[in-house]
Design an enzyme around this catalytic site. Structure first.
Site, PDB file in Angstrom:
ATOM      1  N   ASP A 106      -5.026  10.900  13.105  1.00  0.00           N
ATOM      2  CA  ASP A 106      -4.617  11.868  12.072  1.00  0.00           C
ATOM      3  C   ASP A 106      -4.592  13.338  12.494  1.00  0.00           C
ATOM      4  O   ASP A 106      -5.026  14.207  11.733  1.00  0.00           O
ATOM      5  CB  ASP A 106      -5.518  11.731  10.839  1.00  0.00           C
ATOM      6  CG  ASP A 106      -5.583  10.322  10.296  1.00  0.00           C
ATOM      7  OD1 ASP A 106      -4.758   9.483  10.674  1.00  0.00           O
ATOM      8  OD2 ASP A 106      -6.483  10.050   9.473  1.00  0.00           O
ATOM      9  N   LYS A 165      -1.073   5.263   7.351  1.00  0.00           N
ATOM     10  CA  LYS A 165      -2.095   4.645   6.512  1.00  0.00           C
ATOM     11  C   LYS A 165      -2.393   5.484   5.276  1.00  0.00           C
ATOM     12  O   LYS A 165      -2.087   6.675   5.239  1.00  0.00           O
ATOM     13  CB  LYS A 165      -3.377   4.428   7.315  1.00  0.00           C
ATOM     14  CG  LYS A 165      -4.026   5.728   7.796  1.00  0.00           C
ATOM     15  CD  LYS A 165      -5.153   5.470   8.774  1.00  0.00           C
ATOM     16  CE  LYS A 165      -5.818   6.729   9.227  1.00  0.00           C
ATOM     17  NZ  LYS A 165      -6.507   7.500   8.215  1.00  0.00           N
ATOM     18  N   CYS A 209     -12.166  10.168   8.269  1.00  0.00           N
ATOM     19  CA  CYS A 209     -11.400   9.086   8.890  1.00  0.00           C
ATOM     20  C   CYS A 209     -12.003   8.618  10.212  1.00  0.00           C
ATOM     21  O   CYS A 209     -12.061   7.417  10.488  1.00  0.00           O
ATOM     22  CB  CYS A 209      -9.948   9.507   9.077  1.00  0.00           C
ATOM     23  SG  CYS A 209      -9.113   9.822   7.502  1.00  0.00           S
TER      24      CYS A 209
END
Length: 188
Positions: free
Chosen positions: A20, A84, A117
């Protein structure tokens, strides 16, 4: 499993994951820390390409957070990708399938945010039996306190704390090779 199986990375067992590192999320980060993170992830991506280590890139809610930073996106053109919505990458079936398809069990983790995350992904990978190497100088959070708290938690859970240079030299193993000559220049 021996201590070396846990703490030493092997070219044929390793997989690099970039979690990310996206445009809008990066806009909220400290510029100096982000610059260092981008540099270190670039070193790891170039090393992975040279040593034929697979790379997996994730992106969280692209509509809201944008794509991977352009400089890193260039370096990950041939990487597997997973978009995601779950914070843990393991919540995305494509992510787990991509890892299993490589047959590799040593997962090198980079990305952001460390306390969300990255943390959730690392815990789930450890729980699934993978050996996780957390590259401390290639993960970040908006807050240094959140970053440090997450690093501590992941180390307690069993992740191997490491740094960019350690990863590169563990994967190289020896000096004097063409790969060494090329990659050692990246960390000078």
């Amino acid at each position: 499993m021996s201590i070396k199986d846990t703490f030493f990375l092997e070219q044929d067992k390793a997989l690099l994951v970039v979690i990310d590192v996206q445009e809008k999320l990066c806009a909220a980060m400290d510029e100096k820390v982000l610059s260092r993170l981008s540099k270190n992830i670039t070193i790891l991506l170039e090393s992975a390409a040279e040593l034929q280590i697979p790379v997996l890139v994730t992106e969280q809610y692209v509509k809201g957070l944008g794509s991977t930073l352009p400089a890193l996106k260039e370096k990950t053109a041939h990487a597997s990708r997973c978009e995601k919505m779950t914070f843990s990458c393991c919540g995305c079936s494509e992510f787990i399938e991509s890892i299993k398809a490589t047959g590799r069990n040593q997962i090198i983790i980079t990305g952001m945010e460390t306390h969300v995350c990255v943390l959730q992904t690392v815990i789930e990978l450890l729980d699934a039996g993978f050996v996780v190497h957390l590259v401390r100088d290639a993960v970040m959070s908006r807050s240094k306190q959140n970053w440090q708290t997450a690093l501590d938690a992941m180390a307690q859970a069993g992740a191997v704390p490491t740094c960019t240079e350690s990863v590169v030299f563990q994967l190289l193993k020896v000096a004097g090779t063409e790969e060494f000559k090329k990659l050692s220049k990246l960390v000078r």
